[in-house]
Structures are given as C-alpha cells and as structure tokens.
Write a protein that holds these residues in place. Sequence first.
Motif, short mmCIF file in Angstrom:
data_model
loop_
_atom_site.label_atom_id
_atom_site.label_comp_id
_atom_site.label_asym_id
_atom_site.label_seq_id
_atom_site.Cartn_x
_atom_site.Cartn_y
_atom_site.Cartn_z
N TYR A 205 0.83 -1.20 0.00
CA TYR A 205 0.00 0.00 0.00
C TYR A 205 0.87 1.26 0.00
O TYR A 205 0.54 2.25 -0.67
N SER B 72 -6.15 -3.92 -0.13
CA SER B 72 -7.41 -3.42 -0.69
C SER B 72 -8.19 -2.62 0.34
O SER B 72 -8.81 -1.60 0.01
N GLY B 73 -8.16 -3.08 1.59
CA GLY B 73 -8.85 -2.36 2.66
C GLY B 73 -8.26 -0.98 2.88
O GLY B 73 -9.00 0.00 3.06
N LYS C 7 -6.60 0.77 0.66
CA LYS C 7 -6.84 1.59 -0.53
C LYS C 7 -8.28 2.08 -0.60
O LYS C 7 -8.58 3.03 -1.34
N SER C 8 -9.18 1.42 0.14
CA SER C 8 -10.59 1.80 0.09
C SER C 8 -10.88 3.11 0.82
O SER C 8 -11.96 3.69 0.66
N GLU D 103 -10.89 6.93 1.45
CA GLU D 103 -10.90 8.05 0.52
C GLU D 103 -9.63 8.89 0.63
O GLU D 103 -9.15 9.19 1.73
N ALA E 69 -10.01 1.19 7.90
CA ALA E 69 -9.80 0.04 7.02
C ALA E 69 -10.06 -1.27 7.74
O ALA E 69 -10.62 -2.21 7.16
N ARG F 296 -13.60 -2.40 7.67
CA ARG F 296 -14.00 -2.94 6.37
C ARG F 296 -13.35 -4.29 6.09
O ARG F 296 -13.86 -5.07 5.30
#
Length: 216
Positions: A45, A109-110, A112-113, A115, A141, A144
């Motif tokens: 990330y 992915s979490g 990057k989610s 904002e 994150a 999520r």
Amino acid sequence: MDFIGAYAPDHLTFLLKGFWVTLKVAFISIILSFIIGAIVGTLRYAAIPIVSRVLAVVVETIRNLPLLLIIFFTYFALPEIGINLEITYAAIAALTVFESAMLSEVIRSGLKSIEKGQIEAARSSGLTYVQTLQHIVMPQALKRMVPPIVSQFISLLKDTSLAVVIALPDLMHNGQIIYAQKDSYIIPIFLIVAIMYFIVNYCLSQIARRLEVKRA
C-alpha cells in the motif's frame, strides 16, 4: 451405516486428537499469516518503488498456485535443499505462506478503500505519513477488512484438511483411518467430521458479525 461402531469411545478420542492437531495448525498459521500479511499488505500500500514491485510479484505468484502444490513443496522439495521440516511444521509453513499472500491483498485493498480526501486532510493538518496511516487509515480500514479476513481464516481452517496428503495426523486423516476399517463407518465419520468443522467455522463467523456490530 454403523453409527454405534463408528462412534465407539476409542474412535471419538482418536478423532478429537486429530481435531486438536487441526486447531493447533490452523491457530498458528492464522497468527503467522496475519502478521506477515499485514506487513506485506501495508508495504504494498505504501508503494515503495522496488519493494512494492517485488512483493507484488511474490504475492501474485503464490496466490495463483494451488495450496496442494505448496504443501508438497514444503514437505518434499525443501529437504532437497537442506531444509527438513517435520510434518506439522511443513503444514504450518505451507498454510502460512499461502494465507499470507491472500491476507496481504485483503489488507492492501482495505487500506486503498479509504478516501484520498481524508488522507490529504490529515497530511495538511500536520500529521506524518505514518501517523496518518496509524490514526486515520488503519482504524477505518480494519472495520471494512473484518469480514474478508475472517472469511480467509475460515478457509484456512478448512484447508488444513489438504495436509492429509503428507499424512498430517489431523481430523481428516484420523477420520480416514477409522472409516477405512469398515465401509459402514464412512457416512457416520464424515458426518461427525463435518459437524466439528462446522462448529468452529460457525463460531468464527459469529465473532466476525459481533465485531462488525461493535465497530458500526
């Protein structure tokens, strides 16, 4: 179907011993894979030029290999280069490597989610990159990531049964030994093995749901 014979005390004891091995291997693999996956996912990330690309290649390679192949490799191929692992440790190593790759992608992915606006606002307020990651990005994150992470843990627990190919004395292995004695034991043994797996996986899924509610 001989339920009485299949569920004899010595058979149940033997199954419980195998179940303990399954839980032990799964627990250690879960802890190790989460730690490694978190580190790898965070580094990817962070997009450190060379490190991120190397890790991306490694992760994608592992994710696209069958777990069974990795298990075979750790137990049969590593001794060829002087690394000899006992069956239990070979299974843990294989599961950890495979699951770390899966979890690293979930974590990346979490992260990057979240904002970009929140990250920019945090940086403009004087927070460093690490502080922003620690106090702004990671807490949101994690909320999520809980469902997919627990889903991966459940998959890992079930995947321990694949280690039967290297004769890991787990639940599935011991079940096979019992029903090999008599054909009428097959369905009863499969039934109780399925129930044991279901109980643990169901408990994990309920824990995940409660964590989601608390974080909501």
